[in-house]
Write a protein that holds these residues in place. Sequence first.
Motif, PDB file in Angstrom:
ATOM      1  N   LYS A  86      41.079  57.252  45.143  1.00 24.13           N
ATOM      2  CA  LYS A  86      42.247  56.818  45.895  1.00 24.13           C
ATOM      3  C   LYS A  86      42.366  56.305  46.963  1.00 24.13           C
ATOM      4  O   LYS A  86      41.655  56.909  47.898  1.00 24.13           O
ATOM      5  CB  LYS A  86      43.283  58.257  45.688  1.00 24.13           C
ATOM      6  CG  LYS A  86      44.892  57.853  45.817  1.00 24.13           C
ATOM      7  CD  LYS A  86      45.620  58.841  45.866  1.00 24.13           C
ATOM      8  CE  LYS A  86      46.927  58.718  45.958  1.00 24.13           C
ATOM      9  NZ  LYS A  86      47.881  59.712  46.223  1.00 24.13           N
ATOM     10  N   LYS A 114      38.442  62.984  62.362  1.00 21.20           N
ATOM     11  CA  LYS A 114      38.418  64.260  61.920  1.00 21.20           C
ATOM     12  C   LYS A 114      40.052  64.800  62.013  1.00 21.20           C
ATOM     13  O   LYS A 114      40.790  64.489  62.841  1.00 21.20           O
ATOM     14  CB  LYS A 114      37.560  65.295  62.401  1.00 21.20           C
ATOM     15  CG  LYS A 114      36.202  64.940  62.606  1.00 21.20           C
ATOM     16  CD  LYS A 114      35.543  65.950  61.212  1.00 21.20           C
ATOM     17  CE  LYS A 114      34.126  65.772  61.095  1.00 21.20           C
ATOM     18  NZ  LYS A 114      33.672  66.476  59.955  1.00 21.20           N
ATOM     19  N   ILE A 149      31.982  68.448  49.161  1.00 21.58           N
ATOM     20  CA  ILE A 149      31.869  66.943  49.045  1.00 21.58           C
ATOM     21  C   ILE A 149      30.174  66.592  49.150  1.00 21.58           C
ATOM     22  O   ILE A 149      29.890  65.458  48.740  1.00 21.58           O
ATOM     23  CB  ILE A 149      32.541  66.247  50.246  1.00 21.58           C
ATOM     24  CG1 ILE A 149      34.040  66.503  50.050  1.00 21.58           C
ATOM     25  CG2 ILE A 149      32.368  64.871  50.641  1.00 21.58           C
ATOM     26  CD1 ILE A 149      35.219  66.271  50.986  1.00 21.58           C
ATOM     27  N   ASN A 150      29.840  67.052  50.213  1.00 20.31           N
ATOM     28  CA  ASN A 150      28.241  66.731  50.332  1.00 20.31           C
ATOM     29  C   ASN A 150      27.395  66.950  49.041  1.00 20.31           C
ATOM     30  O   ASN A 150      26.658  66.152  48.551  1.00 20.31           O
ATOM     31  CB  ASN A 150      27.585  67.469  51.621  1.00 20.31           C
ATOM     32  CG  ASN A 150      28.132  66.733  53.020  1.00 20.31           C
ATOM     33  OD1 ASN A 150      29.034  65.833  52.862  1.00 20.31           O
ATOM     34  ND2 ASN A 150      28.094  67.578  53.941  1.00 20.31           N
ATOM     35  N   LEU A 166      25.963  62.503  56.710  1.00 26.46           N
ATOM     36  CA  LEU A 166      25.641  62.231  54.937  1.00 26.46           C
ATOM     37  C   LEU A 166      24.992  61.078  54.872  1.00 26.46           C
ATOM     38  O   LEU A 166      25.579  60.237  54.947  1.00 26.46           O
ATOM     39  CB  LEU A 166      26.670  62.554  54.277  1.00 26.46           C
ATOM     40  CG  LEU A 166      26.532  62.420  52.720  1.00 26.46           C
ATOM     41  CD1 LEU A 166      25.443  63.364  52.164  1.00 26.46           C
ATOM     42  CD2 LEU A 166      27.837  62.479  52.023  1.00 26.46           C
ATOM     43  N   LYS A 183      35.218  58.228  41.161  1.00 32.62           N
ATOM     44  CA  LYS A 183      34.716  59.339  41.600  1.00 32.62           C
ATOM     45  C   LYS A 183      34.072  60.385  40.833  1.00 32.62           C
ATOM     46  O   LYS A 183      33.279  61.182  40.957  1.00 32.62           O
ATOM     47  CB  LYS A 183      35.338  60.043  42.804  1.00 32.62           C
ATOM     48  CG  LYS A 183      36.647  60.755  42.119  1.00 32.62           C
ATOM     49  CD  LYS A 183      37.310  61.714  43.254  1.00 32.62           C
ATOM     50  CE  LYS A 183      38.284  62.483  42.783  1.00 32.62           C
ATOM     51  NZ  LYS A 183      38.882  63.837  43.733  1.00 32.62           N
ATOM     52  N   SER A 237      29.676  57.804  48.477  1.00 32.92           N
ATOM     53  CA  SER A 237      30.769  58.545  47.569  1.00 32.92           C
ATOM     54  C   SER A 237      32.138  58.628  48.158  1.00 32.92           C
ATOM     55  O   SER A 237      32.379  58.514  49.259  1.00 32.92           O
ATOM     56  CB  SER A 237      30.052  59.969  47.345  1.00 32.92           C
ATOM     57  OG  SER A 237      30.205  60.769  48.582  1.00 32.92           O
ATOM     58  N   LEU A 238      32.931  58.771  47.401  1.00 33.22           N
ATOM     59  CA  LEU A 238      34.346  58.951  47.590  1.00 33.22           C
ATOM     60  C   LEU A 238      34.932  57.954  48.710  1.00 33.22           C
ATOM     61  O   LEU A 238      35.700  58.191  49.567  1.00 33.22           O
ATOM     62  CB  LEU A 238      34.648  60.489  48.171  1.00 33.22           C
ATOM     63  CG  LEU A 238      34.155  61.581  47.468  1.00 33.22           C
ATOM     64  CD1 LEU A 238      34.412  62.971  48.348  1.00 33.22           C
ATOM     65  CD2 LEU A 238      34.977  61.643  46.117  1.00 33.22           C
ATOM     66  N   ARG A 260      34.716  53.147  54.101  1.00 31.10           N
ATOM     67  CA  ARG A 260      35.528  54.118  54.505  1.00 31.10           C
ATOM     68  C   ARG A 260      35.372  55.313  53.549  1.00 31.10           C
ATOM     69  O   ARG A 260      35.719  54.806  52.398  1.00 31.10           O
ATOM     70  CB  ARG A 260      37.082  53.886  54.868  1.00 31.10           C
ATOM     71  CG  ARG A 260      37.610  54.632  55.814  1.00 31.10           C
ATOM     72  CD  ARG A 260      39.111  54.260  56.131  1.00 31.10           C
ATOM     73  NE  ARG A 260      39.961  55.210  56.068  1.00 31.10           N
ATOM     74  CZ  ARG A 260      40.633  55.612  57.221  1.00 31.10           C
ATOM     75  NH1 ARG A 260      40.281  54.936  58.265  1.00 31.10           N
ATOM     76  NH2 ARG A 260      41.520  56.593  57.099  1.00 31.10           N
ATOM     77  N   ARG A 261      34.986  56.305  53.985  1.00 27.43           N
ATOM     78  CA  ARG A 261      34.776  57.576  52.903  1.00 27.43           C
ATOM     79  C   ARG A 261      35.408  58.798  53.373  1.00 27.43           C
ATOM     80  O   ARG A 261      35.580  59.165  54.328  1.00 27.43           O
ATOM     81  CB  ARG A 261      33.220  57.640  52.436  1.00 27.43           C
ATOM     82  CG  ARG A 261      32.606  58.151  53.700  1.00 27.43           C
ATOM     83  CD  ARG A 261      31.146  58.361  53.190  1.00 27.43           C
ATOM     84  NE  ARG A 261      30.234  58.829  54.508  1.00 27.43           N
ATOM     85  CZ  ARG A 261      29.042  59.079  54.383  1.00 27.43           C
ATOM     86  NH1 ARG A 261      28.363  59.074  53.338  1.00 27.43           N
ATOM     87  NH2 ARG A 261      28.465  59.598  55.385  1.00 27.43           N
ATOM     88  N   GLU A 262      35.593  59.723  52.196  1.00 28.19           N
ATOM     89  CA  GLU A 262      35.926  61.009  52.665  1.00 28.19           C
ATOM     90  C   GLU A 262      34.859  61.898  53.045  1.00 28.19           C
ATOM     91  O   GLU A 262      33.803  61.847  52.208  1.00 28.19           O
ATOM     92  CB  GLU A 262      36.585  61.531  51.380  1.00 28.19           C
ATOM     93  CG  GLU A 262      37.335  62.872  51.794  1.00 28.19           C
ATOM     94  CD  GLU A 262      38.219  63.221  50.494  1.00 28.19           C
ATOM     95  OE1 GLU A 262      38.266  62.962  49.511  1.00 28.19           O
ATOM     96  OE2 GLU A 262      38.375  64.747  50.376  1.00 28.19           O
ATOM     97  N   ILE A 263      34.836  62.581  53.932  1.00 29.69           N
ATOM     98  CA  ILE A 263      34.061  63.479  54.479  1.00 29.69           C
ATOM     99  C   ILE A 263      34.662  64.995  54.527  1.00 29.69           C
ATOM    100  O   ILE A 263      35.766  65.093  54.483  1.00 29.69           O
ATOM    101  CB  ILE A 263      33.071  63.183  55.616  1.00 29.69           C
ATOM    102  CG1 ILE A 263      33.989  63.043  56.923  1.00 29.69           C
ATOM    103  CG2 ILE A 263      32.332  61.896  55.372  1.00 29.69           C
ATOM    104  CD1 ILE A 263      33.402  62.886  57.938  1.00 29.69           C
ATOM    105  N   THR A 266      44.390  63.314  40.556  1.00 30.10           N
ATOM    106  CA  THR A 266      43.912  62.104  41.641  1.00 30.10           C
ATOM    107  C   THR A 266      43.754  62.500  43.201  1.00 30.10           C
ATOM    108  O   THR A 266      43.112  61.671  43.809  1.00 30.10           O
ATOM    109  CB  THR A 266      45.133  60.892  41.283  1.00 30.10           C
ATOM    110  OG1 THR A 266      46.228  61.262  41.681  1.00 30.10           O
ATOM    111  CG2 THR A 266      44.722  60.369  40.023  1.00 30.10           C
ATOM    112  N   VAL A 324      23.052  59.885  51.421  1.00 27.99           N
ATOM    113  CA  VAL A 324      22.543  60.393  50.316  1.00 27.99           C
ATOM    114  C   VAL A 324      21.371  60.183  49.851  1.00 27.99           C
ATOM    115  O   VAL A 324      20.247  60.947  49.624  1.00 27.99           O
ATOM    116  CB  VAL A 324      23.616  60.103  48.994  1.00 27.99           C
ATOM    117  CG1 VAL A 324      22.978  60.212  47.642  1.00 27.99           C
ATOM    118  CG2 VAL A 324      24.973  60.707  49.199  1.00 27.99           C
ATOM    119  N   ALA A 357      27.729  64.746  46.024  1.00 27.60           N
ATOM    120  CA  ALA A 357      27.076  63.590  46.212  1.00 27.60           C
ATOM    121  C   ALA A 357      25.334  63.779  46.079  1.00 27.60           C
ATOM    122  O   ALA A 357      24.860  62.601  45.774  1.00 27.60           O
ATOM    123  CB  ALA A 357      27.375  63.186  47.518  1.00 27.60           C
TER     124      ALA A 357
END
Lengths: 320, 247
Positions: B178, A188, A96-97, A69, B117, B141-142, B156-159, A249, A71, A100
């Motif tokens: 978070k 992962k 998620i993708n 990703l 977010k 993002s995230l 560092r991001r969430e994927i 959250t 963006v 964004a």
Amino acid sequence: MVLVYIDQADQQIKKSSLEAMSYGAALAKQLGCDLAALVLGTVQDNLADLGKNGAQKVYHIKNESLNTLDVKLHSTLIANAAKNVNATVVVFAHNINGRAIAPAVAVKLEAGLVSGASSLPNTVNGFVVTKTVFSGKAFASIQIETPIKVIAINQNSFGVVAYDSSATVEEMNIPIPAPSIKITKVEKIEGEIPLTEASLVVSGGRGLKGPEHWGILLDLAKSLGASTACSRPVSDSDWRPHHEHVGQTGIQIAPNLYIAIGISGAIQHLAGVNRSKTIVVINKDPEAPFFKAADYGVIGDAFEVVPALTAAILKSKTAN
Amino acid sequence: MKILVCISKTPDTTAKIAFTEGNTKFDENGVQWIINPYDEWYALVKAIELKEKDASTIIHLVTVGTADAEPIIRKALALGGDEAIRVNSNSNDSFYVAKQIAAIAKEGSYELIFTGKETIDYNSASIGSMLSAILDLPFVSLANQLDCNGNLATVRREIEGGEETCEVNLPVVISCQKGMAEQRIPNMRGIMAARTKPLKVVEPSEASATTSIKKFDIPVAKSGVKLVDPANMDELVKLLKEEAKVI
């Protein structure tokens, strides 16, 4: 034309993108217009198979640099592709993708966006799309005022529809700009279905009294083939990993079945799970607020009820 | 370094969600307003943490809202930040809001632009991404961790299905979640200092909304919980199979 962006992770097409494809197919039918899919990067799936989810045509921008990703890069390419094929609606999965990328694409196409849509648009008088707002506590009907529209459809809100056809695949050659970010490390979570994609989820709260008691929950999840989740106090106390935290959250999920064990159901927790189709609450406190949001409730000791439920599920499976 | 933190005013997480004027307007009656939690706990506090490491850092806060957003922006100033800007306008459409913030961002030439977010009212998670497109900047993002070294940010991001670390040159737009920072509460010194910090009010720049809200609906309430005898889990399995049809 309706153009559906087909998202990938690890070079595999995501279930949420197939939902978006089916949504796009229904929308194209409603509007009486053409339908195509757009795939970026190199994927292992056979792209002609997107026809089984309604695509007539698949445009493919085949380049390995698009597998992760970025963006700025992705939104530029998707917007350019949409202009090339004269797309009037661009559909994304609200994963998620998608969440964004879609807003940036909307800006580049000067299009109005509904992010987190929950239904097909009402096109009787304008173009009105319903979306969830206030963390699932309400819906808003949003009119898109611009000629081009961008919709990001909530996960698990539009089922995958099977069609008996095959799509034609066409490589699209458009210039690929330089990346704007560089990925240096990927971690992962192995061997688990991501929570946002899971259709069955078993979740535990403080009522389980400690991480050493999670075995009964894991057994139940295994018997169902479900993913596991937890409440905020549980992840804050490091009883369970942070990526399992669902709620305001944490992450928001909408599985077909959510089983909450020893979770009282604070409003912040409900905000993360209230779009689940069926909610089962197991709690020994009959006053737990979660029962008000539940479809089925069991008032009882989790340490007795959960193993009994697991046994009943396993028994019903052998009976089949 | 200059940081711009986008702040949104949202109803408290426990606020009763109701609507008036034929379900076309959010009922503000008795609603407690807070700083959108993601903007406060993660975006703003991260900016403050960066300033604590490097005192030359300048933090500006921006909000798009009418005068009733001022208590929220003062509270944000009490946590930290040097100056706030309020764009005097309603904030009903993400694109319109992003355009307003972009105009402020262009003037201030910030190296980092933070958003939460998503906001907990409209949940669109759109402003950061839109800002990046208007300003032609990279967007991450995230994010749950960030380090800056000169002109380079490591985020560092969430994927999907995990986490990823990436490097990006400043300026960049980052949406925070978070993990990014530890939640704080304002102290008395901060509250006193906030009273005299500059809060600039600017009129909105030219932009048109791309969407409008036609009506709101409250989801149909669950018909009531069906209680199952804890000694009869076969019954629950049967209900899940035959009535709910989910397993």
